[in-house]
Every structure is written in C-alpha cells, then in structure tokens.
Design an enzyme around this catalytic site. Structure first.
Site, mmCIF file in Angstrom:
data_model
loop_
_atom_site.group_PDB
_atom_site.id
_atom_site.type_symbol
_atom_site.label_atom_id
_atom_site.label_comp_id
_atom_site.label_asym_id
_atom_site.label_seq_id
_atom_site.Cartn_x
_atom_site.Cartn_y
_atom_site.Cartn_z
ATOM 1 N N ALA A 62 0.306 8.569 -6.841
ATOM 2 C CA ALA A 62 1.768 8.573 -6.754
ATOM 3 C C ALA A 62 2.188 7.291 -6.053
ATOM 4 C CB ALA A 62 2.220 9.790 -5.945
ATOM 5 N N GLY A 101 -2.711 11.230 -7.701
ATOM 6 C CA GLY A 101 -1.947 11.654 -8.867
ATOM 7 C C GLY A 101 -2.463 11.029 -10.153
ATOM 8 N N GLU A 104 -5.242 13.216 -11.103
ATOM 9 C CA GLU A 104 -4.629 14.490 -11.525
ATOM 10 C C GLU A 104 -4.042 14.381 -12.921
ATOM 11 O OE1 GLU A 104 -2.303 14.706 -7.823
ATOM 12 O OE2 GLU A 104 -2.955 16.787 -7.704
ATOM 13 N N GLU A 124 -5.778 11.897 -1.069
ATOM 14 C CA GLU A 124 -4.531 12.289 -0.403
ATOM 15 C C GLU A 124 -4.737 12.662 1.065
ATOM 16 O OE1 GLU A 124 -5.479 13.124 -3.392
ATOM 17 O OE2 GLU A 124 -3.798 13.218 -4.792
HETATM 18 N N1 T1G Z 1 1.610 3.452 -4.034
HETATM 19 C C1 T1G Z 1 2.275 2.299 -3.778
HETATM 20 N N2 T1G Z 1 1.675 1.111 -3.514
HETATM 21 C C2 T1G Z 1 0.325 1.107 -3.493
HETATM 22 C C3 T1G Z 1 -0.437 2.269 -3.741
HETATM 23 C C4 T1G Z 1 0.265 3.474 -4.024
HETATM 24 N N3 T1G Z 1 -0.379 4.617 -4.306
HETATM 25 N N4 T1G Z 1 -1.756 1.926 -3.640
HETATM 26 C C5 T1G Z 1 -1.801 0.615 -3.350
HETATM 27 N N5 T1G Z 1 -0.564 0.128 -3.261
HETATM 28 C C6 T1G Z 1 -0.190 -1.272 -2.982
HETATM 29 C C7 T1G Z 1 -0.659 -1.715 -1.615
HETATM 30 O O1 T1G Z 1 0.295 -1.360 -0.631
HETATM 31 C C8 T1G Z 1 -0.763 -3.210 -1.800
HETATM 32 O O2 T1G Z 1 0.553 -3.728 -1.758
HETATM 33 C C9 T1G Z 1 -1.245 -3.337 -3.238
HETATM 34 O O3 T1G Z 1 -0.907 -2.096 -3.893
HETATM 35 C C10 T1G Z 1 -2.736 -3.551 -3.348
HETATM 36 O O4 T1G Z 1 -3.335 -2.494 -2.599
HETATM 37 C C11 T1G Z 1 0.772 13.811 -6.028
HETATM 38 C C12 T1G Z 1 0.864 12.717 -3.632
HETATM 39 C C13 T1G Z 1 -5.928 1.534 -5.156
HETATM 40 C C14 T1G Z 1 -8.108 1.410 -3.905
HETATM 41 O O5 T1G Z 1 -3.941 7.095 -1.748
HETATM 42 O O6 T1G Z 1 -6.568 3.251 -1.974
HETATM 43 O O7 T1G Z 1 -1.088 10.556 -5.453
HETATM 44 O O8 T1G Z 1 0.227 -5.253 0.224
HETATM 45 O O9 T1G Z 1 -4.389 -4.012 -0.887
HETATM 46 O O10 T1G Z 1 -7.858 -3.176 -1.679
HETATM 47 O O11 T1G Z 1 -1.421 14.268 -5.453
HETATM 48 O O12 T1G Z 1 -4.714 0.427 -2.758
HETATM 49 O O13 T1G Z 1 -0.007 -6.131 -2.112
HETATM 50 O O14 T1G Z 1 2.262 -5.414 -1.263
HETATM 51 O O15 T1G Z 1 -5.069 -1.575 -1.086
HETATM 52 O O16 T1G Z 1 -7.708 -3.471 -4.228
HETATM 53 C C15 T1G Z 1 -2.907 8.743 -3.646
HETATM 54 C C16 T1G Z 1 -4.014 4.328 -2.228
HETATM 55 C C17 T1G Z 1 -1.428 8.626 -3.380
HETATM 56 C C18 T1G Z 1 -4.504 5.356 -3.245
HETATM 57 C C19 T1G Z 1 -6.738 -0.636 -4.290
HETATM 58 N N6 T1G Z 1 -3.485 7.446 -3.900
HETATM 59 N N7 T1G Z 1 -4.404 2.982 -2.601
HETATM 60 O O17 T1G Z 1 -7.264 -1.266 -3.149
HETATM 61 O O18 T1G Z 1 -5.675 -3.223 -2.906
HETATM 62 S S1 T1G Z 1 -0.706 10.154 -2.952
HETATM 63 C C20 T1G Z 1 -3.952 6.697 -2.878
HETATM 64 C C21 T1G Z 1 -5.679 2.549 -2.399
HETATM 65 C C22 T1G Z 1 -0.781 11.047 -4.412
HETATM 66 C C23 T1G Z 1 -0.509 13.189 -5.606
HETATM 67 C C24 T1G Z 1 -0.445 12.493 -4.302
HETATM 68 C C25 T1G Z 1 -5.943 1.098 -2.716
HETATM 69 C C26 T1G Z 1 -6.681 0.881 -4.034
HETATM 70 P P1 T1G Z 1 0.775 -5.225 -1.195
HETATM 71 P P2 T1G Z 1 -4.654 -2.817 -1.752
HETATM 72 P P3 T1G Z 1 -7.225 -2.849 -2.989
#
Ligand code: T1G
Length: 693
Positions: A62, A101, A104, A124
């Site tokens: 998400a 998500g 999912e 999450e």
């Molecule tokens: N939403 C918005 N921005 C995101 C993002 C996300 N989910 N993930 C990464 N970014 C942005 C991050 O802030 C950075 O921005 C850029 O992308 C590169 O990220 C309903 C509720 C995917 C493994 O928790 O683990 O889904 O600094 O530096 O090292 O059940 O990002 O460049 O402006 O980390 O290559 C669940 C979180 C959400 C994944 C990539 N998903 N992200 O790593 O790059 S909750 C997560 C990561 C959800 C549902 C629930 C990592 C990555 P900027 P980065 P990276």
C-alpha cells in the site's frame, strides 16, 4: 485506466501493467486503474488476465504516504475482492519484491508466477500493522499456520523458490517474465485449469497448529515486548481457521484498524521514513561525487578497530588493519576470528565465507601500507594528542584524495583536522560498540570537511550496512550529548530514592532495550570516571549525579568487566542481581550530600529520562548539529536501544504533546533541580505555536 495503470489485450490475454515508480505502491491511482482494467477485462474477449509491473519491482505494498489521510475508494480490500471473484482466470507476474498489499494482490489471483530472483513478503508488522487486505486469511489457507506465523510476524521476505515450496507461488519464470506469464496463462486456459481461490479453501487447525500458535504468542511476548501488532497477527491467523473467509476478513479488518489507530504504528511509519530521510544531506553539493572506497586502512586493532574492520571486510572492501606492534595486531586478528567462529557455530556464516572475509584483512604495523588507501579510519585511544599525532603521520603518507576519518566519541574533529594540511579531507565516523553489530554510524562533519568526504562517508556507511546520520561538531555529537542529561537524571532518581533495579525496570518496561544503569555497567563505569577526571568541578555538574558512580569505581566495581558495578553479575550467565552493597554505598552518598530518600514513581523516572533526551535533542536541532528531528530519532533507535515502536525521543514527545512536555518540565524546574531543566526554546516555541519540531 489511469496514467499509472494500462490495460491491453495481448492475443487472448488481457494484460494489466502498473507503472508507478519507485516501487509501484498501491496509490489511489493504481487502485483505480486496476479496478477499471478488471471491469474492462470482465467484459472483453480475454480468456485470462495477467497483472504485471514495470520498473524494478512488482507492487511493494500500500502507499504508506496515504496513511493517516482520508481513505479514497476503491479501497484495497474491495479491489482484491473484485480480483478474487473475477470471471477470467487471473495470474500475477512477480519480479523484485512483492510485499504487503502487493503480495496480497498476487494472493487474490488464481495463480502466481515469479522470477527466480523475486522475493515475496508481508512486512506490515514492521510498520506496526498487519496484512489488512486478506493476507492473514489467504496465506494460512495456501501455506499453513507455521509459514504464516513466520512470514507475518518476522515481516521478512522469502525467495521465489521458498514461496514455491510453500505453495505461495505456482511457477518460476527464468527469463522474460511478461512473455512467460502470458504463455503460462494461455496454458492454464488450454488445460482448463480451475480458477482456484485461496478464499475458497477451508482451513482446520490441528493440535500441532494450536501448539505453534500458543508458542508464537509467548515467544512474541518476549521478543516484541510491548508491541501490539504481532499479537494481533496471531489473532488473525487463529480466525482464519475458526471463522469462514468473510467473517475472517471482517475480523482482520477490525484488528487492522486497531493497528492503524495505534500510536505504535504511527511511530513505526515515522521511523520508516526517518531512516530514509537520514541518508539525505541538505545543502550538499550533489555534484560532489563520493569517492569509491576499494581499500580502507583502520588504525587500532582493539575492540572498535577490529569491529570496524569486520564491517568493511564483510562488504568486500580490502582492509589494512594497523597497530603499533605485531602482538597487538595479532591479538586484534585473533579477536576477529573468535567473533567469526561464533557466527559459524550459530550457522550465520560458513567456514568458506569466513575464510573469504578474513582474506580481505591484511594485518600490518607500518603506516606506509596505507599509501594507497581510499579511506583511513582511526580507532586509537580516546586521547586528542594521540589522535593528532596519528593524523599528522597520515597526512605525510596517504594519497591526496584519501578520506581521513576518526572514530572518536568526543574529541573535536576540527582539532584533529588541524593536525593535517588537508582539513577538508578529515571528518568523524563514530561507530557504536560492538561496531560489527550496531547499525548506527554518526558521520561528524568538521568546519572544513568537504562535501565529497561527507558524501563518501555516508555512502560507505550504507555500503557496510550501517544507518548513517550526519552530525555537526559538538561535545558528544548527537547521541552521546543527549546521553549526558539522560544519565544525569537516572543518577539523580537513584540518589533521591529509586534503586538501580527500579530505574532500569521502569525504563525497560517502557521499552528501552536496557536500563541506563545496566548500560553503564555494560560500557564500564571507569570510562565515565576517567572522563570526569579531566573536568573541573563546575564542568562535572551536580555531585549527586556522579558521586555513586565514583564510589563504585573506587571500590573496584567497574561494571560487567569486573563482575560488579551497580549490580553483581553471574560469572556464567552474566545475569544481573541487585546487590545490598550498592544500596549501602547509595545510602552513604545520600548522607554525605544531605539527601533524604523519598518515593520516586516509575512514571517520574520515565518522564524525567525521556524528557531529558528530547530537551537536549531540541537544543541539538536548534543549533543545527542535527539536520532534522527525525535524524535524532534514528540515532536513538539505532544506537541506544530506544524502542522503534515509540518512534524515537523527538517523535514520542511530539506525539505525547509538546504542551505536556513544557508543563512537565516546568514541574521538574519547580520540584527538582531547577538548573537541570531549562526548557529548550525550540520546544517552548513549537508548543506555543502548535507546530512540529
Ligand atoms: N509506500 C510509499 N512509498 C514507498 C513505499 C510504500 N509502500 N515503499 C518504498 N517507498 C519509497 C521510499 O520511501 C523511498 O522514497 C523509495 O520508495 C525507495 O524506497 C494493506 C497496509 C520496497 C524493499 O512495508 O521495504 O501494504 O526516499 O529507499 O532500499 O496489507 O522500500 O526515494 O523518496 O526503501 O530499494 C507494506 C516498504 C506497506 C514495503 C525497496 N509494504 N518498502 O527498498 O528503496 S503496508 C512495505 C520497502 C501494506 C496492506 C498493508 C522498501 C523496498 P524516497 P527504498 P529500496
């Protein structure tokens, strides 16, 4: 469709392409685009639908930036319900990291194809959340309870191969993902494969599952002490077997919303962005390319130098480890080898891996061997004169563009730089002990440190797996400067009536990894004692803040290293035990200073210590030593055991309320040691204006 989602028929397969850089997060635009594409696909001539992503990864979750804002339809659970019940056979084509998500979404398809290099996960919990779009209900139905518990409570991704073994994906693509996924979809249609739905599977818990769930609850109660999301995830997994799918979804939604509204999730989401923001240096000349560090020299083969050498060797950087004598260097190499033997015993590294890492480390007693080093990190005795001598020698030996860094905890980078003819090449790289374990690296810029060396140190920090935070120059930089008032308040609470055990328990129950007095014992009480010897009485501050520590050192109680400090330690288990001898020393010190013991509540202990941190942090921010409040939070969560689920001292105090902070510190001014509680003007002004720090 939308500009981030396109749809086209490729033969008899409808292909939905998501293109929402950088990680194809499920923003409102992506959700709308997929919903529209699915509606079109339901009515067109397609026989199957493939969902794939452009860029570096499948949907990574998400859009976290949308959290806390009013949600906009289509909501993800509704979208995935539409996908789950789609009339055409659906296939997810996964590359990169399908997370949260995103995974999912893939689980709501009938089949999943992944590149061998892909990973899938449900992280999450790292945001204080749980998979809130059916993940907690579909995963157990596809892969069982054990896999679901591990995947959702660790939050760590697994490889495509592992996911295939566990029944979470169905086919591994080896080359062109889009082509292979479309061909796979065609084959499924030709074979009249069923439109399988995870949601249609009925799950029943057996005794072993119930055992696993019960064990997970007790393990998590310890491992994630004080955190709510992990327990709620277990509740959802239980519901996946006890309720039908729709009721289970409802239960998941309730618990997801409880997580979303929990301050712990706001804190962990803050930390997610804080960690990424810390890597950004405001005002730096972005054209200042970091120097590539292929060879590093480390001076000092002691605990810190050895730990730093391990960080670089593990990252594949060639290390020259220097000390003054063959014996000292050999002792350093032997300590490193012992550390790796433990890693091999614990199965973290193989013997071959250790051999390869150790081959990167070249012992030496000759500074001349640093002539071609791209970076040199000094980790010698914490004495300015010794450090200046080292840097003066480096100045005559190292190549012109070498980065010269000191691992000093307190000394002035400017004074050290002044010992060289190249102050622009000098800065601090403050590692935390044990350097091969602790994630935090404070990069300390001196007055003359150039943008290039700053950018190089930050880049090197990331390369060796550290979370780097830039600090300006002041005594103690960011972390240790804040530690002084924190330790002062712990000592004063003790003098005023709280025992070491009560103080440490209060802070550990609040979430700190280790109480302040136990930390003192771990680091060694003689370090502070020696530092105080170099200070005047005025610089030392209130005698009540160090009298007990001095008496303990003078009694030979240095902490864990001598078997006793504030506590006595079991020689085998290193378990700490309260010691009546210490209570007697505290009583004597109270008598000497005319302090009458009183009851000090746990709440007072926590408020004084946390506000001491945040108040000093606000000063550090105001002085421009830290770039942003969230950097200070990163320092404390990564270097000082501050609980991430409270977001760091600056986030916590703002979430608690700056008005509360001002009011509480005003109480301390009136009832405690007034001169200890001048309220940082940034806190007072921000509270007055109702603004963030
Ligand atoms: N939403 C918005 N921005 C995101 C993002 C996300 N989910 N993930 C990464 N970014 C942005 C991050 O802030 C950075 O921005 C850029 O992308 C590169 O990220 C309903 C509720 C995917 C493994 O928790 O683990 O889904 O600094 O530096 O090292 O059940 O990002 O460049 O402006 O980390 O290559 C669940 C979180 C959400 C994944 C990539 N998903 N992200 O790593 O790059 S909750 C997560 C990561 C959800 C549902 C629930 C990592 C990555 P900027 P980065 P990276």
């Amino acid at each position: 469709m939308t500009d981030v989602v396109s749809y086209a028929l490729e033969g008899t397969v409808g292909v939905i392409r998501v293109n929402n850089p950088p990680v194809n997060a499920l923003s409102h635009g992506v959700r709308s685009g997929i919903a529209n594409a699915l509606t079109t696909a339901a009515q067109d001539g397609s026989e199957a639908v493939v969902i794939l992503c452009e860029g570096r990864t499948f949907i990574a979750g998400a859009d976290i930036t949308e959290f806390g804002k009013p949600p906009k339809a289509p909501y993800l659970p509704d979208l995935l319900n539409q996908l789950d019940n789609h009339p055409k056979l659906t296939v997810a084509a996964i590359h990169g990291t399908a997370l949260g998500g995103g995974f999912e979404t893939a689980l709501s398809c009938n089949y999943r194809v992944a590149l061998a290099s892909a990973k899938v996960g449900l992280p999450e919990v790292k945001l204080g959340l749980l998979p809130g779009a059916g993940g907690t209900q579909r995963t157990p139905r596809l892969a069982g309870v054990a896999t679901s518990i591990e995947l959702m409570t660790s939050g760590n991704p697994i490889s495509a191969e592992a996911a295939l073994q566990k029944g979470l994906i169905d086919h591994i693509a080896t080359d062109n993902l889009a082509e292979e996924a479309i061909a796979y979809a065609k084959r499924l249609v030709a074979d009249q494969a069923p439109q399988r739905q995870a949601s249609a599977i009925t799950l029943a818990l057996d005794e072993a599952d119930r055992e696993l769930i019960s064990k997970a609850r007790s393990t998590l109660a310890k491992k994630t002490r004080g955190e709510s999301a992990p327990q709620r995830i277990i509740d959802c997994i239980e519901a996946s077997a006890e309720l039908d799918f729709d009721a289970g979804l409802k239960r998941e939604r309730e618990l997801f919303m409880a997580c979303m509204e929990d301050p712990q999730s706001a804190a962990l989401r803050h930390m997610f962005f804080a960690e990424r923001a810390a890597a950004k240096i405001d005002g730096i000349d972005t054209s200042a390319e970091p120097t590539e560090v292929k060879r590093v020299g480390i001076i000092g083969a002691g605990t810190m130098g050895g730990g730093i050498a391990m960080c670089f060797a593990q990252a594949g950087v060639q290390v020259t480890l220097i000390d003054m004598s063959d014996e000292a260097v050999a002792a350093g190499i032997s300590k490193i080898k012992t550390n790796y033997d433990i890693s091999v015993k614990r199965g973290r590294l193989s013997l071959d891996q250790v051999e390869a890492i150790m081959s990167q480390i070249k012992p030496s007693t000759h500074f001349e061997d640093l002539a071609d080093a791209d970076m040199v990190i000094e980790a010698v005795f914490e004495n300015l004169a010794v450090k200046k001598e080292v840097f003066a020698r480096l100045d005559t030996i190292c190549k012109q563009d070498a980065v010269l860094a000191s691992n000093t905890s307190y000394q002035s980078i400017d004074d050290i730089a002044a010992a060289t003819s190249r102050p622009e090449s000098v800065l601090g790289m403050h590692f935390f002990s044990p350097a091969n374990v602790m994630k935090l690296l404070e990069v300390v810029k001196g007055d003359k440190s150039s943008d290039r060396v700053i950018a190089t140190a930050m880049a090197v920090g990331k390369r060796i797996g550290k979370t780097s935070v830039l600090s300006g120059m002041c005594y103690g930089f960011i972390g240790n400067r804040m530690l002084r008032p924190y330790a002062r308040e712990a000592a004063l609470c003790m003098m005023e009536g709280a025992s070491p055990s009560q103080i440490d328990a209060a802070m550990e129950n609040w979430g700190m990894a280790m109480g302040p007095l136990a930390v003192g014992d771990l680091a060694g009480l003689d370090i502070g004692y020696k530092a105080r010897e170099q200070l005047s009485d005025e610089q030392k501050g209130d005698p009540a803040s160090y009298r007990v520590a001095d008496r303990l050192v003078e009694a030979g109680r240095l902490g864990q290293k001598s078997g006793a400090g504030y506590y006595r330690y079991d020689p085998e288990t290193r378990q700490r035990m309260a010691d009546p001898e210490v209570d007697a020393i505290i009583d004597t010190c109270r008598d000497e200073l005319g302090i009458v013991a009183r009851t000090v509540s746990d709440e007072e202990i926590v408020d004084r210590l946390i506000l001491a941190l945040a108040n000093e942090g606000a000063r550090i921010l105001d002085e421009g030593i830290a770039q942003r409040a969230s950097d200070i939070d990163v320092v404390y969560c990564y270097g000082y055991g501050f609980p991430r689920h409270r977001g760091g001292p600056m986030h916590f105090v703002q979430a608690r309320g700056l008005t509360w902070a001002v009011q509480r510190m005003t109480e301390f001014q009136q009832n405690l040691h007034q001169d200890n509680w001048p309220i940082a003007s940034l806190i007072a002004d921000s509270a007055e204006r109702g603004e963030a720090l």
